[in-house]
Enzyme design. Structure first.
Site, PDB file in Angstrom:
ATOM      1  N   LYS A  11      29.762  -8.522 -86.501  1.00 40.79           N
ATOM      2  CA  LYS A  11      30.740  -8.856 -85.464  1.00 40.79           C
ATOM      3  C   LYS A  11      31.688  -7.676 -85.225  1.00 40.79           C
ATOM      4  CE  LYS A  11      30.404 -13.801 -86.591  1.00 40.79           C
ATOM      5  NZ  LYS A  11      31.141 -15.058 -86.893  1.00 40.79           N
ATOM      6  N   TYR A  51      26.857 -19.381 -78.692  1.00 43.91           N
ATOM      7  CA  TYR A  51      27.688 -20.366 -79.408  1.00 43.91           C
ATOM      8  C   TYR A  51      27.819 -21.689 -78.649  1.00 43.91           C
ATOM      9  CZ  TYR A  51      29.222 -17.032 -83.038  1.00 43.91           C
ATOM     10  OH  TYR A  51      29.271 -16.172 -84.111  1.00 43.91           O
ATOM     11  N   ASN A 114      35.165 -13.219 -89.778  1.00 43.42           N
ATOM     12  CA  ASN A 114      34.228 -13.301 -90.909  1.00 43.42           C
ATOM     13  C   ASN A 114      33.042 -12.328 -90.808  1.00 43.42           C
ATOM     14  OD1 ASN A 114      32.796 -14.722 -89.016  1.00 43.42           O
ATOM     15  ND2 ASN A 114      32.653 -16.634 -90.172  1.00 43.42           N
ATOM     16  N   HIS A 117      27.337 -12.563 -88.396  1.00 43.12           N
ATOM     17  CA  HIS A 117      26.641 -13.797 -88.027  1.00 43.12           C
ATOM     18  C   HIS A 117      25.239 -13.818 -88.624  1.00 43.12           C
ATOM     19  CE1 HIS A 117      24.860 -17.018 -85.633  1.00 43.12           C
ATOM     20  NE2 HIS A 117      23.827 -16.216 -85.496  1.00 43.12           N
ATOM     21  N   GLU A 128      17.928 -17.540 -80.950  1.00 41.18           N
ATOM     22  CA  GLU A 128      18.873 -16.432 -80.916  1.00 41.18           C
ATOM     23  C   GLU A 128      18.168 -15.087 -80.720  1.00 41.18           C
ATOM     24  OE1 GLU A 128      22.327 -18.684 -83.578  1.00 41.18           O
ATOM     25  OE2 GLU A 128      21.165 -17.082 -84.518  1.00 41.18           O
TER      26      GLU A 128
HETATM   27  P1  DAT Z   1      28.525 -19.765 -89.146  1.00 38.99           P
HETATM   28  O1  DAT Z   1      28.966 -18.497 -88.476  1.00 38.99           O
HETATM   29  O2  DAT Z   1      28.732 -19.699 -90.632  1.00 38.99           O
HETATM   30  O3  DAT Z   1      27.131 -20.192 -88.747  1.00 38.99           O
HETATM   31  P2  DAT Z   1      29.464 -21.829 -87.334  1.00 38.99           P
HETATM   32  O4  DAT Z   1      28.183 -21.663 -86.619  1.00 38.99           O
HETATM   33  O5  DAT Z   1      29.862 -23.210 -87.730  1.00 38.99           O
HETATM   34  O6  DAT Z   1      29.529 -20.936 -88.663  1.00 38.99           O
HETATM   35  O7  DAT Z   1      30.653 -21.253 -86.461  1.00 38.99           O
HETATM   36  C1  DAT Z   1      30.478 -20.032 -85.761  1.00 38.99           C
HETATM   37  C2  DAT Z   1      31.709 -19.187 -85.943  1.00 38.99           C
HETATM   38  O8  DAT Z   1      32.834 -19.862 -85.379  1.00 38.99           O
HETATM   39  C3  DAT Z   1      32.098 -18.913 -87.384  1.00 38.99           C
HETATM   40  O9  DAT Z   1      31.407 -17.824 -87.935  1.00 38.99           O
HETATM   41  C4  DAT Z   1      33.564 -18.645 -87.259  1.00 38.99           C
HETATM   42  C5  DAT Z   1      33.992 -19.570 -86.140  1.00 38.99           C
HETATM   43  N1  DAT Z   1      34.515 -20.814 -86.698  1.00 38.99           N
HETATM   44  C6  DAT Z   1      33.808 -21.799 -87.289  1.00 38.99           C
HETATM   45  N2  DAT Z   1      34.581 -22.802 -87.696  1.00 38.99           N
HETATM   46  C7  DAT Z   1      35.844 -22.435 -87.356  1.00 38.99           C
HETATM   47  C8  DAT Z   1      37.137 -23.039 -87.508  1.00 38.99           C
HETATM   48  N3  DAT Z   1      37.279 -24.228 -88.103  1.00 38.99           N
HETATM   49  N4  DAT Z   1      38.203 -22.342 -87.040  1.00 38.99           N
HETATM   50  C9  DAT Z   1      38.075 -21.153 -86.458  1.00 38.99           C
HETATM   51  N5  DAT Z   1      36.885 -20.526 -86.273  1.00 38.99           N
HETATM   52  C10 DAT Z   1      35.797 -21.162 -86.723  1.00 38.99           C
HETATM   53 MG    MG Z   2      26.377 -20.796 -86.956  1.00 36.86          MG
END
Ligand code: DAT
Ligand code: MG
Length: 151
Positions: A11, A51, A114, A117, A128
């Site tokens: 990212k 997303y 974080n 991805h 994806e």
């Molecule tokens: P991942 O990236 O571990 O697959 P995800 O698909 O649930 O997690 O969410 C995509 C991204 O969105 C994640 O990397 C960071 C952001 N995100 C997820 N949950 C969040 C939250 N509760 N608050 C803020 N950002 C969040």
């Molecule tokens: Mg995800």
């Protein structure tokens, strides 16, 4: 059967912090094969599609803006169970829950920063990869040391 593939993207914060090389290195040293990679400013519509399952979340807009705030390094990796192992190597979504030794557990703190991805399932990975890469961008080749990694 086709070898399993996953989609990873460093990212904008990971790129800015100089972590592209380390993230590549971890997958290389594990034995996984890099199939495609490119540095790019991701268009907003691509990120919104990427997303889209999170579009009703309160953080969705900020997430897309963060992902569009700088170049990302998009990659495809191949190997046995690379989707599940990729998620393990990444650590938990919230870095404070990521074990030290994982990518997120070693380099970050906040869920909105974080750094990397990784696809969460084989079908997600296929979607994806098709979204981020053209077929001709995926390189077909074999590692010379394949038989020393796989029995
Ligand atoms: P991942 O990236 O571990 O697959 P995800 O698909 O649930 O997690 O969410 C995509 C991204 O969105 C994640 O990397 C960071 C952001 N995100 C997820 N949950 C969040 C939250 N509760 N608050 C803020 N950002 C969040
Ligand atoms: Mg995800």
């Amino acid at each position: 059967p086709k070898a399993e593939r996953t989609f990873l993207a460093v990212k904008p914060d990971g790129v800015q912090r100089g972590l592209v090389g380390d993230i590549i290195k971890r997958f290389e040293q594990r034995g996984y094969k890099l199939v495609a990679g490119k540095l790019m400013w991701a268009p907003k519509d691509l990120l919104m599609n990427h997303y889209k399952d999170l579009s009703d979340k309160p953080f969705y807009k900020g997430l897309v803006e963060y992902m569009a705030s700088g170049p990302v390094f998009a990659m495809v990796w191949e190997g046995k169970e690379v989707v599940k192992m990729g998620r393990k190597m990444l650590g938990a979504t919230n870095p404070l829950q990521s074990e030290p030794g994982t990518i997120r557990g070693d380099y970050c703190i906040d869920v909105g920063r974080n750094i990397c991805h990784g696809s969460d399932a084989v079908e997600t990975a296929q979607r994806e990869i098709a979204l981020w890469f053209k077929d001709e961008e995926l390189c077909d080749y074999e590692f010379a040391d394949k038989k020393w990694v796989y029995e």
